[in-house]
Structure formats: C-alpha cells, structure tokens
Scaffold this motif. Sequence first.
Motif, PDB file in Angstrom:
ATOM      1  N   HIS A 218       0.862  -1.272   0.063  1.00  0.00           N
ATOM      2  CA  HIS A 218       0.021  -0.146   0.024  1.00  0.00           C
ATOM      3  C   HIS A 218       0.717   1.254   0.045  1.00  0.00           C
ATOM      4  N   GLY A 219       0.451   2.067  -0.942  1.00  0.00           N
ATOM      5  CA  GLY A 219       1.086   3.520  -0.827  1.00  0.00           C
ATOM      6  C   GLY A 219       1.034   4.355   0.232  1.00  0.00           C
ATOM      7  N   THR A 220       1.734   5.088   0.992  1.00  0.00           N
ATOM      8  CA  THR A 220       1.497   6.033   1.978  1.00  0.00           C
ATOM      9  C   THR A 220       0.678   7.063   1.596  1.00  0.00           C
ATOM     10  N   THR A 221       0.862   7.642   0.536  1.00  0.00           N
ATOM     11  CA  THR A 221       0.047   8.840   0.133  1.00  0.00           C
ATOM     12  C   THR A 221      -1.121   8.644  -0.644  1.00  0.00           C
ATOM     13  N   ASP A 222      -1.570   7.449  -0.640  1.00  0.00           N
ATOM     14  CA  ASP A 222      -2.718   6.956  -1.090  1.00  0.00           C
ATOM     15  C   ASP A 222      -4.092   7.816  -0.964  1.00  0.00           C
ATOM     16  N   ARG A 223      -4.651   8.506  -2.094  1.00  0.00           N
ATOM     17  CA  ARG A 223      -5.927   9.447  -1.734  1.00  0.00           C
ATOM     18  C   ARG A 223      -7.331   8.852  -1.788  1.00  0.00           C
ATOM     19  N   VAL A 224      -7.080   7.618  -2.401  1.00  0.00           N
ATOM     20  CA  VAL A 224      -8.271   6.883  -2.653  1.00  0.00           C
ATOM     21  C   VAL A 224      -8.853   5.811  -1.397  1.00  0.00           C
ATOM     22  N   VAL A 225      -7.801   5.097  -1.189  1.00  0.00           N
ATOM     23  CA  VAL A 225      -7.829   4.007  -0.010  1.00  0.00           C
ATOM     24  C   VAL A 225      -7.016   4.402   1.008  1.00  0.00           C
ATOM     25  N   PRO A 226      -7.339   4.992   2.412  1.00  0.00           N
ATOM     26  CA  PRO A 226      -6.381   5.660   3.122  1.00  0.00           C
ATOM     27  C   PRO A 226      -5.321   4.397   3.452  1.00  0.00           C
ATOM     28  N   TYR A 227      -4.071   4.693   3.594  1.00  0.00           N
ATOM     29  CA  TYR A 227      -3.146   3.922   3.853  1.00  0.00           C
ATOM     30  C   TYR A 227      -3.540   3.241   5.222  1.00  0.00           C
ATOM     31  N   ALA A 228      -4.038   3.929   6.246  1.00  0.00           N
ATOM     32  CA  ALA A 228      -4.260   3.260   7.416  1.00  0.00           C
ATOM     33  C   ALA A 228      -5.260   2.102   7.364  1.00  0.00           C
ATOM     34  N   GLN A 229      -6.053   2.155   6.289  1.00  0.00           N
ATOM     35  CA  GLN A 229      -6.980   0.814   6.128  1.00  0.00           C
ATOM     36  C   GLN A 229      -6.206  -0.418   5.695  1.00  0.00           C
ATOM     37  N   GLY A 230      -5.242  -0.182   4.888  1.00  0.00           N
ATOM     38  CA  GLY A 230      -4.503  -1.380   4.557  1.00  0.00           C
ATOM     39  C   GLY A 230      -3.672  -1.972   5.564  1.00  0.00           C
ATOM     40  N   GLU A 231      -3.183  -0.875   6.569  1.00  0.00           N
ATOM     41  CA  GLU A 231      -2.530  -1.671   7.646  1.00  0.00           C
ATOM     42  C   GLU A 231      -3.528  -2.458   8.525  1.00  0.00           C
ATOM     43  N   ARG A 232      -4.696  -1.721   8.659  1.00  0.00           N
ATOM     44  CA  ARG A 232      -5.699  -2.098   9.650  1.00  0.00           C
ATOM     45  C   ARG A 232      -6.120  -3.790   9.037  1.00  0.00           C
ATOM     46  N   LEU A 233      -6.465  -3.675   7.832  1.00  0.00           N
ATOM     47  CA  LEU A 233      -6.882  -4.827   7.336  1.00  0.00           C
ATOM     48  C   LEU A 233      -5.582  -6.001   7.298  1.00  0.00           C
ATOM     49  N   PRO A 240       0.045 -16.723   7.479  1.00  0.00           N
ATOM     50  CA  PRO A 240       1.221 -16.397   6.934  1.00  0.00           C
ATOM     51  C   PRO A 240       0.989 -15.160   6.214  1.00  0.00           C
ATOM     52  N   LYS A 241       1.653 -14.085   6.775  1.00  0.00           N
ATOM     53  CA  LYS A 241       1.531 -12.564   5.969  1.00  0.00           C
ATOM     54  C   LYS A 241       2.616 -11.495   5.850  1.00  0.00           C
ATOM     55  N   GLU A 242       2.557 -10.871   4.896  1.00  0.00           N
ATOM     56  CA  GLU A 242       3.821  -9.865   4.788  1.00  0.00           C
ATOM     57  C   GLU A 242       3.060  -8.493   4.516  1.00  0.00           C
ATOM     58  N   PHE A 243       3.687  -7.399   4.909  1.00  0.00           N
ATOM     59  CA  PHE A 243       3.100  -6.119   4.503  1.00  0.00           C
ATOM     60  C   PHE A 243       4.594  -5.216   4.028  1.00  0.00           C
ATOM     61  N   LEU A 244       4.093  -4.644   2.827  1.00  0.00           N
ATOM     62  CA  LEU A 244       4.981  -3.795   2.020  1.00  0.00           C
ATOM     63  C   LEU A 244       4.636  -2.386   2.240  1.00  0.00           C
ATOM     64  N   ARG A 245       5.315  -1.474   3.052  1.00  0.00           N
ATOM     65  CA  ARG A 245       4.837  -0.054   2.995  1.00  0.00           C
ATOM     66  C   ARG A 245       5.635   0.516   1.643  1.00  0.00           C
ATOM     67  N   MET A 246       4.723   1.184   0.920  1.00  0.00           N
ATOM     68  CA  MET A 246       5.417   1.917  -0.295  1.00  0.00           C
ATOM     69  C   MET A 246       5.230   3.203  -0.027  1.00  0.00           C
ATOM     70  N   GLU A 247       6.528   3.765   0.508  1.00  0.00           N
ATOM     71  CA  GLU A 247       6.811   5.149   0.916  1.00  0.00           C
ATOM     72  C   GLU A 247       6.623   5.953  -0.311  1.00  0.00           C
ATOM     73  N   GLY A 248       5.618   7.053  -0.248  1.00  0.00           N
ATOM     74  CA  GLY A 248       5.542   8.027  -0.919  1.00  0.00           C
ATOM     75  C   GLY A 248       4.639   7.640  -2.445  1.00  0.00           C
ATOM     76  N   ASN A 249       4.337   6.534  -2.336  1.00  0.00           N
ATOM     77  CA  ASN A 249       3.439   5.972  -3.616  1.00  0.00           C
ATOM     78  C   ASN A 249       2.064   6.490  -3.443  1.00  0.00           C
ATOM     79  N   GLY A 250       1.284   6.353  -4.231  1.00  0.00           N
ATOM     80  CA  GLY A 250       0.061   6.932  -4.244  1.00  0.00           C
ATOM     81  C   GLY A 250      -0.847   5.694  -4.554  1.00  0.00           C
ATOM     82  N   HIS A 251      -2.153   5.763  -5.235  1.00  0.00           N
ATOM     83  CA  HIS A 251      -2.844   4.663  -5.217  1.00  0.00           C
ATOM     84  C   HIS A 251      -2.674   3.773  -6.756  1.00  0.00           C
TER      85      HIS A 251
END
Length: 275
Positions: A218-233, A240-251
């Motif tokens: 998930h991109g941290t500057t996503d203006r369509v789906v808030p980044y925080a929602q990706g983290e919460r989901l 088994p899971k992995e999360f990749l924070r895409m710093e500065g990326n949008g939607h």
Amino acid sequence: MISFIFVVAGTYLALAGIMYVAQRNFQYFPQHSARTGFEEPGKFGLDGFVAASIETDDRETLVSWLALPPKPDVPVILYMHGNAGTLGDRAERFGVFHREGFGVLVLSWRGYGGSTGSPTETGFIEDGRAALKFLQQKGIAASRVILFGESLGTGVATQLAANPDTSPLAVILEAPFTSAADVARTRYWFLPVDLLMKDQYRSIDFAPKVTAPVFVFHGTTDRVVPYAQGERLYEAFTGPKEFLRMEGNGHIDPLTEVSWGAIKDFLKANGAAPD
C-alpha cells in the motif's frame, strides 16, 4: 426557526434518498467506450495470451484474457482489477506475470469493458467464482491459484479466499480497504453510510477466515483508499502474511523492482512461485 429546521431536515432526507437510489453510480466507474477490452490481448503486446469468454451462473458474459501456465503444476495468477480503466490499462503487469513463468487469467468485471451486466458486490463475487470454475475446467484447481486483488478487487479476492471451498494458494492485495463503507465514510461523513450502502465489501470481517498466505502492499500517500486501512486489514489476517509499505506511493502505482521483487520473494517462501 421551526420552518428552518424542517427545511434543513427535508433537504438532508432528500439528499440521503438520492444517494441511496443512485449510489452505485457514485461507487462504480466502468469505462465502456475507449479501450473497452474487446481487443485481442496481442494488440497490447501480450504474447501467449488469448481472449476468452467466461459465462457466469447468472448468465452474464465476461471478457477475459488467458495465458495458460507453461507447464503442469505452475501457479496461475487470477487478477481482479480495480474500479477504473480496463484490461488494456494493466497489460504491462500481465506481461510481467507471464514472463516470470506464471499462468495468468484476468477478467473484466460485469458492466466493465466488454462484459455484460451491471456492477454489484454479489455480482462481482459471482464473477470471481465463475473465473475459478473456468480455471477448474482447464484442469487448474483453486489450490494452484494466486488471487491478486487491486483496490476494489481486493474486496472480492478477500471474500473468495475466506471461503474454504475456494481457498487459493496465496493472496496478493494492493491498496486494500477494511470495507468500502469505511472508504465512503471518509467522503460522505455527513451521511449514515452503514445504513444506506448496499455494496460494502466488508473485507475486515472476512480476513480472519483466510488461511492462505497473504501479501499486502500500500502506498503511504494513497488518496483513494487511506493507507491506514491497508494496515488495519493486514492486522486482521491471522495466517502467514507480509506487509510492504510503499513510501511516497499513491493509489495503484506501477509495479517496481521493489514491489514485484518483494511479492516474488514472498510467493517463493510460501511455495507459490514457479520452480
């Protein structure tokens, strides 16, 4: 003052009524005219792909592009696109998947480029099931399928993955939401969204039931789906899971060496990559 209150209340109720009746026009943005998806995949430089029609149980016909796996037992990526554009807009991604050795099936949702019907949540779930059934008819079981959901498509991918009858090999979610209702609430905070919204795609409720490995980015500057929602989901998944924070990326930015490399590493670590 009483008259003013009645006017305000009446205006609010009228607005809520309009939003309820026309809500799917505000929620879905199918593109019909330009690059509709009727074209052969070869026109987009996709070697090894063929156009195919998928029939759903409720008699809709979906446009799809298929690249069969190069050898038996190779995983197949079932790609579920987001809310705008058509298959042609994502052709570069599909080519990457195939060149990396995966089989690939991409479908155009009902009501979107070339497919019949109108968009609804229940309809999209039926579309996903029809795609899995189509693959099964090709000798590809759900246990060999990687569900790749993009934005709106993550809501369908999560629900399908939560069903033990369609449990996939792995799940990849790009810019996912906790629910479409949560996304709508950020824009229509003045309306009782939970009461009005028909298609809520409540991924947060299905996530704990998913047993397949899940990769979320998930991109941290996503203006369509808030980044925080990706983290919460992501936190709601229990396997088994992995999360990749895409710093500065949008939607839904293009796949990069970082994002695609991380996805491949995750799939390989979980036995979901071609040998």
